[in-house]
Design an enzyme around this catalytic site. Structure first.
Site, PDB file in Angstrom:
ATOM      1  N   ARG A  79     -10.061   0.308   8.739  1.00 22.94           N
ATOM      2  CA  ARG A  79      -9.308  -1.035   8.934  1.00 22.94           C
ATOM      3  C   ARG A  79     -10.268  -1.869   9.763  1.00 22.94           C
ATOM      4  NH1 ARG A  79      -3.499   0.169   8.484  1.00 22.94           N
ATOM      5  NH2 ARG A  79      -2.296  -1.807   8.848  1.00 22.94           N
ATOM      6  N   LYS A 127       0.693  -1.276  -0.115  1.00 21.44           N
ATOM      7  CA  LYS A 127       0.093   0.076  -0.032  1.00 21.44           C
ATOM      8  C   LYS A 127       0.743   1.201  -0.074  1.00 21.44           C
ATOM      9  CE  LYS A 127      -2.044  -1.140   3.878  1.00 21.44           C
ATOM     10  NZ  LYS A 127      -1.562  -2.503   4.140  1.00 21.44           N
ATOM     11  N   ARG A 184      -0.734  -9.360  13.145  1.00 23.36           N
ATOM     12  CA  ARG A 184      -1.135  -8.270  12.219  1.00 23.36           C
ATOM     13  C   ARG A 184      -1.844  -8.820  11.167  1.00 23.36           C
ATOM     14  NH1 ARG A 184       4.497  -5.706  10.669  1.00 23.36           N
ATOM     15  NH2 ARG A 184       3.182  -4.647   8.996  1.00 23.36           N
ATOM     16  N   ARG A 212      11.161  -1.775  11.018  1.00 24.54           N
ATOM     17  CA  ARG A 212      10.011  -1.511  11.715  1.00 24.54           C
ATOM     18  C   ARG A 212      10.012  -2.419  12.757  1.00 24.54           C
ATOM     19  NH1 ARG A 212       4.837  -0.250   8.040  1.00 24.54           N
ATOM     20  NH2 ARG A 212       3.868  -1.647   9.749  1.00 24.54           N
ATOM     21  N   ARG A 253      11.731  -6.059   4.853  1.00 25.90           N
ATOM     22  CA  ARG A 253      11.228  -4.615   4.652  1.00 25.90           C
ATOM     23  C   ARG A 253      12.390  -3.853   5.579  1.00 25.90           C
ATOM     24  NH1 ARG A 253       5.267  -2.783   4.930  1.00 25.90           N
ATOM     25  NH2 ARG A 253       5.250  -3.097   7.199  1.00 25.90           N
TER      26      ARG A 253
HETATM   27  P1  ADP Z   1       0.671  -2.496   7.631  1.00 25.51           P
HETATM   28  O1  ADP Z   1      -0.171  -2.067   6.624  1.00 25.51           O
HETATM   29  O2  ADP Z   1       2.390  -2.922   6.830  1.00 25.51           O
HETATM   30  O3  ADP Z   1       0.424  -3.367   8.615  1.00 25.51           O
HETATM   31  P2  ADP Z   1       0.820   0.330   8.520  1.00 25.51           P
HETATM   32  O4  ADP Z   1       1.926   1.237   8.626  1.00 25.51           O
HETATM   33  O5  ADP Z   1      -0.346   0.552   7.694  1.00 25.51           O
HETATM   34  O6  ADP Z   1       1.242  -1.244   8.355  1.00 25.51           O
HETATM   35  O7  ADP Z   1       0.327   0.005  10.304  1.00 25.51           O
HETATM   36  C1  ADP Z   1       0.985  -0.060  11.147  1.00 25.51           C
HETATM   37  C2  ADP Z   1       0.146  -0.052  12.288  1.00 25.51           C
HETATM   38  O8  ADP Z   1      -0.375   1.210  12.785  1.00 25.51           O
HETATM   39  C3  ADP Z   1      -0.860  -1.060  12.320  1.00 25.51           C
HETATM   40  O9  ADP Z   1      -0.554  -2.400  12.615  1.00 25.51           O
HETATM   41  C4  ADP Z   1      -1.852  -0.668  13.526  1.00 25.51           C
HETATM   42  O10 ADP Z   1      -1.186  -0.838  14.781  1.00 25.51           O
HETATM   43  C5  ADP Z   1      -1.870   1.002  13.349  1.00 25.51           C
HETATM   44  N1  ADP Z   1      -2.859   1.323  12.231  1.00 25.51           N
HETATM   45  C6  ADP Z   1      -2.395   1.824  11.106  1.00 25.51           C
HETATM   46  N2  ADP Z   1      -3.618   2.358  10.525  1.00 25.51           N
HETATM   47  C7  ADP Z   1      -4.599   2.006  11.593  1.00 25.51           C
HETATM   48  C8  ADP Z   1      -5.892   2.115  11.364  1.00 25.51           C
HETATM   49  N3  ADP Z   1      -6.712   2.472  10.408  1.00 25.51           N
HETATM   50  N4  ADP Z   1      -6.604   1.669  12.505  1.00 25.51           N
HETATM   51  C9  ADP Z   1      -6.139   1.088  13.900  1.00 25.51           C
HETATM   52  N5  ADP Z   1      -4.837   1.109  13.646  1.00 25.51           N
HETATM   53  C10 ADP Z   1      -3.966   1.361  12.808  1.00 25.51           C
END
Ligand code: ADP
Ligand code: ZN
Length: 227
Positions: free
Chosen positions: A98, A23, A176, A165, A132
């Site tokens: 999400r 993404k 996750r 990360r 990554r």
């Molecule tokens: P990825 O898609 O690689 O898991 P992101 O960078 O999008 O990583 O998100 C990292 C973390 O941030 C998620 O695992 C969650 O803990 C938090 N997060 C991100 N976006 C949201 C959301 N819309 N609602 C709740 N938690 C979120």
């Protein structure tokens, strides 16, 4: 394209897919090619986690366990960021919504034109996440096996140091993916029922370069008169 024509296109999209589906990688390239804004909630949280504020510490507690940050926190931040986008400018939401609750809230805030769905097999996802690396300075995403920086350990764009990360470790990756399957993936059905257009880009090989996928997404957006 005529300038006037270009000005009329301002797609409002959600880029959707599992953690590690790409993404952020595709979002940042689409941002450059389409001239839209990207709001990436994960990036916003990683910024917040850098400082020692109450909010930063709270967010960190969830992110580092692979759990979702509570809806009310995310929604508040998203509202702020959306309101910063100039009227009429397009945007891509990366990492939001999400949960069903977030999707419903979003409907009350703005209209969405299309979902860009990144379809990637689990095996590729796990391999990608574990190799990554991210630029500490600008957030650009690399992969030490399949999307290497020109100079090892340094960002191509800004020269910043790359880091792994804290949530890209095997236990948290598993968590996750589970959270994604349980809480986020069902949103696809929700949007299908709402008849929102969905553009799907499928990745079949781990060594797949981002550019062809990005071009494919843009072609499909054009066909639907959204770019
Ligand atoms: P990825 O898609 O690689 O898991 P992101 O960078 O999008 O990583 O998100 C990292 C973390 O941030 C998620 O695992 C969650 O803990 C938090 N997060 C991100 N976006 C949201 C959301 N819309 N609602 C709740 N938690 C979120
Ligand atoms: Zn950088």
């Amino acid at each position: 394209m005529e300038e006037a024509d270009r000005r009329q296109k301002h797609v409002k999209a959600i880029i959707f897919g599992a953690p590690g589906a790409g993404k952020g990688t595709y979002g940042s390239r689409l941002k450059e090619k389409l001239g839209v804004e990207v709001i990436a909630t994960g990036d916003i949280f990683r910024e917040l986690m850098k400082d020692n504020s109450e909010l930063g510490k709270k967010v960190k507690g969830f992110v580092e366990k692979g759990l979702l940050v509570p809806d009310e926190v995310v929604v508040e931040i998203l509202k702020q960021r959306l309101s910063d986008i100039p009227e009429g400018k397009g945007f891509i939401l990366d990492g939001f919504p999400r949960t069903l609750e977030q999707a419903k809230t979003l409907e009350g805030i703005t209209k969405i034109d299309v979902i860009l769905l990144l379809d990637v097999p689990d095996q590729i996802i796990i391999e990608r996440l574990s190799s990554r690396r991210i630029c500490r300075n600008c957030g650009t995403v690399y992969n030490i096996r399949f999307l290497k920086p020109k100079v090892e350990g340094l960002c191509d764009k800004c020269g910043g140091p790359l880091y792994q990360r804290s949530d890209d470790n095997p236990e948290v990756i598993t968590k996750r993916l589970q959270v994604y399957q349980e809480q986020t993936e069902p949103l696809l059905e929700y949007y299908k029922k709402k008849k929102l257009p969905i553009i799907t880009a499928t990745t079949k090989r781990i060594e797949q370069k981002p550019e062809p996928i990005v071009d494919e997404l843009i072609e499909d957006l054009k066909k639907q008169k959204l770019a």
